[in-house]
Design a protein around this motif. Structure first.
Motif, PDB file in Angstrom:
ATOM      1  N   VAL A 196       0.836  -1.202   0.000  1.00  0.00           N
ATOM      2  CA  VAL A 196       0.000   0.000   0.000  1.00  0.00           C
ATOM      3  C   VAL A 196       0.870   1.250   0.000  1.00  0.00           C
ATOM      4  CG1 VAL A 196      -1.611   1.353   1.414  1.00  0.00           C
ATOM      5  CG2 VAL A 196      -2.013  -1.092   1.049  1.00  0.00           C
ATOM      6  N   LYS A 197       1.904   1.258   0.849  1.00  0.00           N
ATOM      7  CA  LYS A 197       2.808   2.406   0.915  1.00  0.00           C
ATOM      8  C   LYS A 197       3.545   2.606  -0.410  1.00  0.00           C
ATOM      9  CE  LYS A 197       3.849   4.425   4.231  1.00  0.00           C
ATOM     10  NZ  LYS A 197       3.372   5.729   4.784  1.00  0.00           N
ATOM     11  N   ALA A 198       3.945   1.497  -1.042  1.00  0.00           N
ATOM     12  CA  ALA A 198       4.680   1.578  -2.312  1.00  0.00           C
ATOM     13  C   ALA A 198       3.817   2.181  -3.417  1.00  0.00           C
ATOM     14  CB  ALA A 198       5.167   0.192  -2.712  1.00  0.00           C
ATOM     15  N   LYS A 199       2.490   2.030  -3.318  1.00  0.00           N
ATOM     16  CA  LYS A 199       1.577   2.614  -4.297  1.00  0.00           C
ATOM     17  C   LYS A 199       1.330   4.101  -4.049  1.00  0.00           C
ATOM     18  CE  LYS A 199      -1.034  -1.676  -5.012  1.00  0.00           C
ATOM     19  NZ  LYS A 199      -2.356  -2.338  -4.840  1.00  0.00           N
ATOM     20  N   GLY A 200       1.891   4.634  -2.963  1.00  0.00           N
ATOM     21  CA  GLY A 200       1.668   6.032  -2.623  1.00  0.00           C
ATOM     22  C   GLY A 200       0.386   6.273  -1.860  1.00  0.00           C
ATOM     23  N   GLN A 201      -0.257   5.193  -1.400  1.00  0.00           N
ATOM     24  CA  GLN A 201      -1.469   5.343  -0.608  1.00  0.00           C
ATOM     25  C   GLN A 201      -1.122   5.439   0.873  1.00  0.00           C
ATOM     26  OE1 GLN A 201      -3.384   1.718  -2.040  1.00  0.00           O
ATOM     27  NE2 GLN A 201      -4.839   2.942  -3.216  1.00  0.00           N
ATOM     28  N   MET A 202      -2.088   5.874   1.667  1.00  0.00           N
ATOM     29  CA  MET A 202      -1.849   6.078   3.089  1.00  0.00           C
ATOM     30  C   MET A 202      -2.378   4.914   3.911  1.00  0.00           C
ATOM     31  SD  MET A 202      -2.417  10.160   3.683  1.00  0.00           S
ATOM     32  CE  MET A 202      -4.175  10.113   3.412  1.00  0.00           C
ATOM     33  N   VAL A 203      -1.758   4.745   5.070  1.00  0.00           N
ATOM     34  CA  VAL A 203      -2.179   3.725   6.031  1.00  0.00           C
ATOM     35  C   VAL A 203      -2.694   4.446   7.274  1.00  0.00           C
ATOM     36  CG1 VAL A 203      -1.470   1.787   7.477  1.00  0.00           C
ATOM     37  CG2 VAL A 203      -0.508   2.053   5.177  1.00  0.00           C
ATOM     38  N   ALA A 204      -3.938   4.164   7.645  1.00  0.00           N
ATOM     39  CA  ALA A 204      -4.532   4.768   8.843  1.00  0.00           C
ATOM     40  C   ALA A 204      -4.602   3.734   9.948  1.00  0.00           C
ATOM     41  CB  ALA A 204      -5.925   5.309   8.534  1.00  0.00           C
ATOM     42  N   LEU A 205      -4.510   4.193  11.185  1.00  0.00           N
ATOM     43  CA  LEU A 205      -4.672   3.317  12.335  1.00  0.00           C
ATOM     44  C   LEU A 205      -5.778   3.856  13.221  1.00  0.00           C
ATOM     45  CD1 LEU A 205      -2.186   1.315  14.338  1.00  0.00           C
ATOM     46  CD2 LEU A 205      -3.695   2.824  15.626  1.00  0.00           C
ATOM     47  N   VAL A 206      -6.743   2.993  13.549  1.00  0.00           N
ATOM     48  CA  VAL A 206      -7.796   3.317  14.499  1.00  0.00           C
ATOM     49  C   VAL A 206      -7.437   2.591  15.789  1.00  0.00           C
ATOM     50  CG1 VAL A 206     -10.268   3.321  14.944  1.00  0.00           C
ATOM     51  CG2 VAL A 206      -9.428   3.370  12.579  1.00  0.00           C
ATOM     52  N   GLY A 207      -7.139   3.333  16.839  1.00  0.00           N
ATOM     53  CA  GLY A 207      -6.605   2.712  18.042  1.00  0.00           C
ATOM     54  C   GLY A 207      -7.382   3.022  19.304  1.00  0.00           C
ATOM     55  N   GLY A 208      -7.417   2.052  20.198  1.00  0.00           N
ATOM     56  CA  GLY A 208      -8.058   2.221  21.488  1.00  0.00           C
ATOM     57  C   GLY A 208      -7.043   2.241  22.616  1.00  0.00           C
ATOM     58  N   GLY A 346      -8.187  -2.749  18.891  1.00  0.00           N
ATOM     59  CA  GLY A 346      -8.618  -2.607  20.273  1.00  0.00           C
ATOM     60  C   GLY A 346      -9.642  -1.530  20.548  1.00  0.00           C
ATOM     61  N   THR A 347     -10.523  -1.237  19.590  1.00  0.00           N
ATOM     62  CA  THR A 347     -11.568  -0.248  19.843  1.00  0.00           C
ATOM     63  C   THR A 347     -12.755  -0.504  18.933  1.00  0.00           C
ATOM     64  OG1 THR A 347     -12.162   2.105  19.728  1.00  0.00           O
ATOM     65  CG2 THR A 347     -10.328   1.386  18.336  1.00  0.00           C
ATOM     66  N   LEU A 348     -13.804  -1.110  19.450  1.00  0.00           N
ATOM     67  CA  LEU A 348     -14.958  -1.457  18.633  1.00  0.00           C
ATOM     68  C   LEU A 348     -15.700  -0.222  18.143  1.00  0.00           C
ATOM     69  CD1 LEU A 348     -17.014  -3.399  17.430  1.00  0.00           C
ATOM     70  CD2 LEU A 348     -18.137  -3.481  19.672  1.00  0.00           C
ATOM     71  N   LEU A 349     -16.008   0.717  19.038  1.00  0.00           N
ATOM     72  CA  LEU A 349     -16.852   1.851  18.667  1.00  0.00           C
ATOM     73  C   LEU A 349     -16.189   2.747  17.631  1.00  0.00           C
ATOM     74  CD1 LEU A 349     -18.394   2.795  22.128  1.00  0.00           C
ATOM     75  CD2 LEU A 349     -19.351   1.368  20.316  1.00  0.00           C
ATOM     76  N   HIS A 350     -14.918   3.061  17.815  1.00  0.00           N
ATOM     77  CA  HIS A 350     -14.229   3.891  16.825  1.00  0.00           C
ATOM     78  C   HIS A 350     -14.012   3.124  15.526  1.00  0.00           C
ATOM     79  CE1 HIS A 350     -13.348   6.496  20.307  1.00  0.00           C
ATOM     80  NE2 HIS A 350     -13.265   7.452  19.405  1.00  0.00           N
ATOM     81  N   CYS A 366      -9.105  -5.683  11.287  1.00  0.00           N
ATOM     82  CA  CYS A 366      -9.579  -5.398  12.638  1.00  0.00           C
ATOM     83  C   CYS A 366      -8.948  -6.383  13.611  1.00  0.00           C
ATOM     84  CB  CYS A 366     -11.097  -5.495  12.688  1.00  0.00           C
ATOM     85  SG  CYS A 366     -11.790  -5.139  14.320  1.00  0.00           S
ATOM     86  N   VAL A 367      -8.272  -5.862  14.626  1.00  0.00           N
ATOM     87  CA  VAL A 367      -7.576  -6.687  15.620  1.00  0.00           C
ATOM     88  C   VAL A 367      -8.210  -6.441  16.980  1.00  0.00           C
ATOM     89  CG1 VAL A 367      -5.354  -7.224  16.694  1.00  0.00           C
ATOM     90  CG2 VAL A 367      -5.440  -6.473  14.298  1.00  0.00           C
ATOM     91  N   ASP A 368      -8.670  -7.520  17.619  1.00  0.00           N
ATOM     92  CA  ASP A 368      -9.259  -7.383  18.948  1.00  0.00           C
ATOM     93  C   ASP A 368      -9.140  -8.720  19.663  1.00  0.00           C
ATOM     94  OD1 ASP A 368     -11.398  -5.082  20.149  1.00  0.00           O
ATOM     95  OD2 ASP A 368     -11.403  -7.033  21.136  1.00  0.00           O
ATOM     96  N   ILE A 369      -8.969  -8.672  20.965  1.00  0.00           N
ATOM     97  CA  ILE A 369      -8.860  -9.897  21.751  1.00  0.00           C
ATOM     98  C   ILE A 369     -10.207 -10.609  21.861  1.00  0.00           C
ATOM     99  CG2 ILE A 369      -9.315  -8.810  23.976  1.00  0.00           C
ATOM    100  CD1 ILE A 369      -6.705 -11.573  23.218  1.00  0.00           C
ATOM    101  N   ASN A 370     -11.288  -9.868  21.615  1.00  0.00           N
ATOM    102  CA  ASN A 370     -12.644 -10.423  21.704  1.00  0.00           C
ATOM    103  C   ASN A 370     -13.161 -10.737  20.293  1.00  0.00           C
ATOM    104  OD1 ASN A 370     -15.284 -11.084  22.158  1.00  0.00           O
ATOM    105  ND2 ASN A 370     -15.808  -9.210  23.270  1.00  0.00           N
ATOM    106  N   PRO A 371     -13.345 -12.014  19.942  1.00  0.00           N
ATOM    107  CA  PRO A 371     -13.824 -12.346  18.601  1.00  0.00           C
ATOM    108  C   PRO A 371     -15.158 -11.682  18.262  1.00  0.00           C
ATOM    109  CG  PRO A 371     -13.069 -14.324  19.741  1.00  0.00           C
ATOM    110  CD  PRO A 371     -13.092 -13.223  20.764  1.00  0.00           C
ATOM    111  N   ALA A 372     -16.015 -11.471  19.240  1.00  0.00           N
ATOM    112  CA  ALA A 372     -17.327 -10.862  18.989  1.00  0.00           C
ATOM    113  C   ALA A 372     -17.183  -9.440  18.469  1.00  0.00           C
ATOM    114  CB  ALA A 372     -18.165 -10.883  20.262  1.00  0.00           C
ATOM    115  N   SER A 373     -16.151  -8.712  18.928  1.00  0.00           N
ATOM    116  CA  SER A 373     -15.938  -7.338  18.464  1.00  0.00           C
ATOM    117  C   SER A 373     -15.588  -7.316  16.990  1.00  0.00           C
ATOM    118  CB  SER A 373     -14.822  -6.677  19.278  1.00  0.00           C
ATOM    119  OG  SER A 373     -15.192  -6.551  20.639  1.00  0.00           O
ATOM    120  N   ASP A 391      -4.233  -9.988  21.067  1.00  0.00           N
ATOM    121  CA  ASP A 391      -4.030  -8.916  22.032  1.00  0.00           C
ATOM    122  C   ASP A 391      -3.195  -7.820  21.392  1.00  0.00           C
ATOM    123  OD1 ASP A 391      -3.946  -7.845  24.824  1.00  0.00           O
ATOM    124  OD2 ASP A 391      -1.801  -8.169  24.510  1.00  0.00           O
ATOM    125  N   ALA A 392      -3.578  -6.559  21.611  1.00  0.00           N
ATOM    126  CA  ALA A 392      -2.836  -5.438  21.028  1.00  0.00           C
ATOM    127  C   ALA A 392      -1.376  -5.456  21.461  1.00  0.00           C
ATOM    128  CB  ALA A 392      -3.489  -4.112  21.420  1.00  0.00           C
TER     129      ALA A 392
END
Length: 411
Positions: A196-208, A346-350, A366-373, A391-392
């Protein structure tokens, strides 16, 4: 069944499961179908084509079936121009308005197909007749007199196909599992991120805040410093506990190195917020030397945008937090245009909030310790997301190590 219509669908409709979904939906809704033409691609890269006649007992039921099938990318044999109706007041949609998916969408207007810009789910299509352009807008942006698309007639959706390239999204497309080999998953995510970076696109992180609580704050700060992350979406908690950890070595009053509660530590996050208030902003606190390291420090030093959306649970909040939810949505949308990948950790709502604004072609993990999230994010509509149960505190340092290793081996 006396009522029928002919439809077409084209693409990688077999290995993507689109045909199965179409057949199942017709039968689940009490309809029937006849296959008129079915041409199967001979090679992996070849598309397939199908033409069906769909039957229903009533015209009303047939309309409902067509509405459901529309979201899988089917099209009527004879496409009409879209129907438009002006909004009678601000934020008041006309009856029968078209509600968008997050898949690439075009509309037939003045006998031409035009792409709908800024597509996202659960929004409205507004047409500008003067410039023959179509825009996807949220309800909050609808104004009296805006021309709104009605129904599915003249609207074409491109349903996402199974990725053809070898990589992360081929390896575990649409899967959520805690039993897959974690080292392999992390390595493949690192590979995709670098592509993705090599294509000149951006990487965003949504974090809790779990990123800080689990001790992964230093690893994320390093990822930002080394240029792997271009945008940070979060809330008051991540920023507050990151700053607290760098002022006091604690997160919610717990010593991050020993895991012990510190006497009086319950006040540390309030003190951290107060110190930033005194400075005027997070960036001012960094420049004045109040904040000397950490996630927010690296964001400021690297000049990458960080969008902190508030909630009713927030202490403070920090002066940088956007407390108006509509303003926060607009801020998120303004930074998603060039994103090729979003990591949600690690942040379901965001994660749901950002996922709602994402087109389906943006690679989402999406990475979360809770599979339901992880599952809930997909159920909410972000169907392109890949779920990683981890786990984060384990995932982020492992991802950083994989990125650094691949960078070293490729140089």
């Amino acid at each position: 069944m006396n009522h029928s219509r002919e439809i077409e669908v084209e693409g990688h409709i077999i290995d993507s499961g689109i045909m199965t979904r179409v057949f199942d939906r017709i039968m689940d809704m009490g309809g029937d179908f006849e296959i008129i033409t079915f041409e199967v691609g001979k090679k992996k890269v070849d598309p397939s084509f199908a033409r069906l006649r769909v039957f229903a007992e009533t015209e009303e039921k047939l309309d409902l079936i067509m509405s459901e099938l529309h979201r899988y990318g089917i099209r009527l044999i004879e496409a009409d121009n879209v129907r438009l109706l002006p909004a009678e007041a601000d934020r008041v949609v006309p009856t029968g308005f078209y509600s968008t998916t997050n898949h690439p969408t075009s509309i037939r207007y003045n006998d031409d197909w035009i792409l709908v810009e800024n597509i996202e789910m659960d929004c409205i299509i507004k047409v500008d007749p003067k410039n023959s352009r179509a825009f996807c807008i949220p309800l909050s942006k609808l104004r009296k007199g805006d021309y709104v698309v009605l129904g599915e007639s003249g609207v074409r959706v491109i349903y996402p196909e199974r990725p053809r390239e070898t990589g992360m999204f081929e390896f575990m497309h649409g899967q959520v599992s805690s039993e897959r080999p974690s080292e392999t998953i992390v390595r493949k995510i690192a590979e995709e991120l670098l592509k993705v970076k090599a294509k000149g696109q951006m990487v965003a992180l949504v974090g809790g805040p779990a990123i800080v609580h689990t001790g992964a704050g230093d690893a994320l700060a390093t990822m930002i410093r080394e240029g792997y992350i271009d945008i940070l979406f979060s809330g008051n908690a991540l920023a507050t506990h990151d700053i607290e950890s760098n002022l006091f070595g604690t997160s919610l009053g717990m010593n991050l190195k020993t895991g012990d509660l510190v006497t009086g530590g319950h006040k540390h996050h309030i003190i951290a917020i107060s110190e930033v208030m005194r400075a005027g902003s997070i960036s001012a606190a960094v420049e004045s030397g109040v904040i000397k390291q950490g996630i927010m420090y690296e964001c400021v030093k690297a000049g990458i945008p960080y969008l902190l959306a508030g909630s009713i649970r927030d202490d403070g909040p920090l002066p940088d937090v956007i407390t108006d939810v509509v303003e926060a949505q607009d801020a998120i949308r303004s930074h998603l245009g060039d994103c090729g990948m979003v990591l949600m950790i690690g942040t379901l709502l965001h994660s749901v909030a950002v996922g709602n604004c994402l087109p389906s072609y943006v690679k989402t993990i999406c990475v979360d310790i809770n599979p339901a999230s992880v599952t809930k994010l997909m159920d909410r509509g972000t169907s392109q997301a890949i779920g990683v149960v981890s786990d984060a505190g384990t995932f982020i340092p492992a991802l950083l190590a994989a990125l650094q290793h691949q960078k070293e081996t490729s140089s």
